[in-house]
Design a protein around this motif. Structure first.
Motif, PDB file in Angstrom:
ATOM      1  N   CYS A  42       0.870  -1.163   0.000  1.00 31.00           N
ATOM      2  CA  CYS A  42       0.000   0.000   0.000  1.00 31.00           C
ATOM      3  C   CYS A  42       0.917   1.226   0.000  1.00 31.00           C
ATOM      4  O   CYS A  42       1.919   1.262   0.705  1.00 31.00           O
ATOM      5  N   CYS A  43       0.581   2.176  -0.829  1.00 25.60           N
ATOM      6  CA  CYS A  43       1.487   3.294  -1.085  1.00 25.60           C
ATOM      7  C   CYS A  43       1.751   4.118   0.178  1.00 25.60           C
ATOM      8  O   CYS A  43       0.819   4.502   0.871  1.00 25.60           O
ATOM      9  N   PRO A  44       3.023   4.368   0.491  1.00 23.52           N
ATOM     10  CA  PRO A  44       3.317   5.204   1.659  1.00 23.52           C
ATOM     11  C   PRO A  44       3.057   6.690   1.398  1.00 23.52           C
ATOM     12  O   PRO A  44       3.146   7.500   2.311  1.00 23.52           O
ATOM     13  N   PHE A  45       2.742   7.034   0.158  1.00 23.80           N
ATOM     14  CA  PHE A  45       2.593   8.459  -0.163  1.00 23.80           C
ATOM     15  C   PHE A  45       1.145   8.886  -0.357  1.00 23.80           C
ATOM     16  O   PHE A  45       0.860  10.046  -0.554  1.00 23.80           O
ATOM     17  N   HIS A  46       0.221   7.950  -0.385  1.00 21.66           N
ATOM     18  CA  HIS A  46      -1.178   8.356  -0.377  1.00 21.66           C
ATOM     19  C   HIS A  46      -1.999   7.274   0.312  1.00 21.66           C
ATOM     20  O   HIS A  46      -1.525   6.157   0.512  1.00 21.66           O
ATOM     21  N   ASP A  47      -3.212   7.643   0.707  1.00 21.98           N
ATOM     22  CA  ASP A  47      -4.082   6.731   1.432  1.00 21.98           C
ATOM     23  C   ASP A  47      -4.693   5.723   0.501  1.00 21.98           C
ATOM     24  O   ASP A  47      -5.333   6.108  -0.477  1.00 21.98           O
TER      25      ASP A  47
ATOM     26  N   HIS B 280       7.081   2.735  -8.304  1.00 26.00           N
ATOM     27  CA  HIS B 280       6.050   3.507  -8.974  1.00 26.00           C
ATOM     28  C   HIS B 280       4.711   3.231  -8.340  1.00 26.00           C
ATOM     29  O   HIS B 280       4.408   2.088  -8.001  1.00 26.00           O
ATOM     30  N   CYS B 281       3.920   4.284  -8.140  1.00 33.54           N
ATOM     31  CA  CYS B 281       2.578   4.088  -7.606  1.00 33.54           C
ATOM     32  C   CYS B 281       1.571   4.422  -8.694  1.00 33.54           C
ATOM     33  O   CYS B 281       1.556   5.535  -9.210  1.00 33.54           O
ATOM     34  N   PHE B 282       0.729   3.440  -9.017  1.00 30.44           N
ATOM     35  CA  PHE B 282      -0.273   3.673 -10.053  1.00 30.44           C
ATOM     36  C   PHE B 282      -1.437   4.511  -9.522  1.00 30.44           C
ATOM     37  O   PHE B 282      -2.276   4.965 -10.279  1.00 30.44           O
ATOM     38  N   GLY B 283      -1.466   4.682  -8.202  1.00 34.78           N
ATOM     39  CA  GLY B 283      -2.521   5.496  -7.613  1.00 34.78           C
ATOM     40  C   GLY B 283      -2.204   6.983  -7.670  1.00 34.78           C
ATOM     41  O   GLY B 283      -2.971   7.768  -8.209  1.00 34.78           O
ATOM     42  N   CYS B 284      -1.032   7.363  -7.136  1.00 34.52           N
ATOM     43  CA  CYS B 284      -0.741   8.794  -7.041  1.00 34.52           C
ATOM     44  C   CYS B 284       0.369   9.219  -7.989  1.00 34.52           C
ATOM     45  O   CYS B 284       0.671  10.408  -8.077  1.00 34.52           O
ATOM     46  N   GLY B 285       0.986   8.261  -8.679  1.00 37.39           N
ATOM     47  CA  GLY B 285       1.995   8.636  -9.662  1.00 37.39           C
ATOM     48  C   GLY B 285       3.394   8.818  -9.087  1.00 37.39           C
ATOM     49  O   GLY B 285       4.328   9.142  -9.815  1.00 37.39           O
TER      50      GLY B 285
HETATM   51 ZN   LIG Z   1       0.621   6.438  -4.151  1.00 39.66          ZN
END
Ligand SMILES: [Zn+2]
Length: 577
Positions: free
Chosen positions: A39-44, A60-65
């Motif tokens: 789970c991305c440490p940079f967004h919820d 790379h996070c496909f959620g927040c980029g």
């Molecule tokens: Zn993210």
């Protein structure tokens, strides 16, 4: 990135670091095929869209980029500057960061040592000074909290610190450079005397300065270290290192004005407070804050000075409000600061106040509409005229749109939809961070190459890409450059490649291609890559063909015209005869 460190060193550093190992120490990773997920440490988020690729050495996070190499991760996760992230990785890898002649002077490491020793000295002195201990107890602070913050005491003599640490000329000079001494007619003396001492740490936990609170009425109530090579007060936040040590990335962060506020809040369980050191909030501090938390709550006195300071914080914040970030403002009753507030009314009341903090938008519109009659046309015109320039500072996105529609609905004034403002970098991803480009053969070839630089070795007839006609294929120069680059360094990883290209205009484009979904099996990848490159070749062969067929057509016309010319000439000559 910085041009101060040679690319070759960055390459070596990336080769010696492992991104999976580095991230796993901070974020639990789960293996999924050839990559890792979390789970991305940079967004919820609840379903993992954060991936780490050991082969690419890239996350790379496909959620927040969010994306980058080990260096980028340290910068984003730990809130480090580029040079500090490089330093940290170099230490872990046992490498020495080159200090070439071109480099900026790095701070003397002796300065860190002497400040650390000074901090230790002050902590020891606190134990021997019942008056100072009494004072801290009176402020409601426990021994534990004082230890957490390394709170100390500077004795009242003129040369206690000098006697203890300035025992030779070199160390005396270091104390001076570190801002610990003042100079008078009779020479140097301790700057901090009879004060409670708050060491200020940088983002790596090193002591870089002090704030001192007077225990007597002698001199200013608060005294800070001057600016030094280590300490630039506009770029530091008191308490940030400790807050992040305790919690990693924070859910929200509270910004207060004084050291004592930070410590008192921590005593009452608010371990996410930081302070600006007697300065207006600067843009670099806002940057730091948002690197540590998505929500920043500025806490100020409710008086006029407090509101002015809050407005300056708002101004520094506007340009940094990217998607997903928010700022709030908490105004305390007149005469209260967070320290007195939490001690008088307890943590529950303070937590409620934090919860009820004003969103930035509310503070913003209140600021412009107070004293203006929006019922009148000229009132509304004035409101729009004053507020609009501020909205133009907001980065494009949902928040900016919302603010503009609020301005419109409050003023009954339709703004031009495209208020000029900071331009988004070209080719940005959509909200979900997914590439929005179509798969042209060139992009597919580039994506394969970026993700697997070794493929360059498999290419045959590279010279053909320099042949006539291919300059018509848009973007082909980048492909040629990349093929050249990769065939010289077939063992390079994606992260290393991108680090090398950090100043290239095509970097944002390549970064996006670095996270494209490509077929998993390796043999298929090679085939896809070769196919894509052959499609590029085919497209310009076809361009050339059509151009040549034009020429051939023209040739026939030319011949026909020649024939006609000769016939006409003959005819004319015949007439002359
Ligand atoms: Zn993210």
């Amino acid at each position: 990135m910085s041009g101060l460190i040679p690319d070759s060193f960055i390459e070596e550093l990336l080769a010696r670091s492992d991104i999976v190992e580095l991230i796993e120490r901070r974020v639990p990773l789960k293996r999924s095929g050839s990559e890792y997920q979390a789970c991305c440490p940079f967004h919820d988020e609840k379903t993992p869209s954060f991936t780490v690729s050991p082969r690419k050495q890239f996350y790379h996070c496909f959620g927040c980029g969010a994306h980058g190499s080990v260096i980028g991760f340290l910068m984003q996760y730990e809130g480090l500057e580029f040079l500090d992230a490089v330093d940290e990785l170099a230490r872990a890898a046992g490498l020495e960061v080159p200090s070439g002649g071109k480099q900026l002077p790095r701070p003397d490491t002796g300065l860190y040592d002497i400040l650390q020793s000074a901090s230790k000295f002050y902590v020891e002195q606190l134990r021997n000074n019942p008056g100072a201990v009494e004072y801290l107890k009176g402020r409601g602070l426990s021994g534990e909290i004082c230890r957490d913050f390394d709170i100390g005491y500077a004795p009242s003599g003129w040369d206690s610190l000098i006697k203890h640490l300035g025992i030779d000329t070199r160390r005396l000079e270091l104390l001076k450079q570190a801002g610990m001494l003042s100079t008078g007619n009779s020479g140097d003396y301790d700057k901090f005397r009879n004060r409670i001492m708050f060491p200020i740490h940088d983002r790596r936990g090193r002591v870089i300065a002090f704030g001192g609170r007077a225990l007597s009425d002698d001199g200013p109530k608060y005294l800070n270290s001057p600016e030094t090579t280590l300490y630039h007060k506009g770029r530091e936040l008191y308490g940030l290192y400790l807050a992040r040590q305790r919690a990693g990335r924070l859910d929200h962060i509270i910004v207060v004005e004084g050291y004592m506020d930070v410590v008192a809040l921590a005593q009452f369980g608010f371990k996410n407070a930081v302070a600006t050191s007697g300065t207006a909030t600067t843009p670099s501090q806002v940057e730091l804050l948002f690197r540590s938390a998505d929500t920043v709550i500025f806490c100020f006195d409710g008086d006029k000075a407090g509101r002015q300071a809050a407005w300056r914080a708002l101004e520094a914040t506007l340009p940094k409000l990217r998607e997903g970030l928010q700022a709030k403002f908490l105004f305390l009753p007149d005469g209260e600061d967070p320290d007195s507030m939490v001690r008088k009314h307890g943590e529950k009341v303070f937590a409620e106040q934090v919860e009820a903090a004003k969103p930035l938008s509310e503070f913003f519109f209140d600021h412009f509409t107070s004293g203006i009659d929006l019922g009148k046309l000229d009132g509304r015109a004035k409101f729009v005229e004053q507020a609009q320039p501020y909205l133009e500072k907001l980065p494009p996105g949902g928040f900016r749109d919302m603010m503009i529609s609020q301005l419109e609905s409050r003023s009954f004034h339709k703004l031009k939809r495209h208020v000029p403002g900071p331009v988004a970098p070209s080719g940005t991803n959509d909200e979900r961070g997914k590439p929005i480009q179509t798969r042209t053969p060139l992009r597919v070839a580039l994506a394969h190459l970026v993700q697997n630089p070794a493929l360059a070795e498999q290419l045959e007839n590279i010279d053909e890409f320099n042949g006539p006609g291919n300059t018509d294929v848009q973007g082909i120069e980048i492909f040629r450059e990349l093929v050249d680059f990769c065939s010289q360094r077939p063992n390079i990883s994606t992260a290393q490649l991108l680090a090398h290209w950090h100043e290239h205009p095509a970097l944002p484009h390549l970064e996006k291609l670095a996270v494209w979904n490509l077929p998993g099996e390796e043999d298929k990848q090679l085939q896809e890559f070769i196919d894509a490159t052959n499609r590029i070749r085919l497209s310009w062969v076809e361009t050339l063909l059509s151009r040549i067929s034009n020429i051939m057509l023209q040739k026939e016309e030319y011949r026909a015209l020649q024939k006609r010319q000769q016939a006409l000439k003959k005819q004319l000559e015949g007439q002359q005869d």
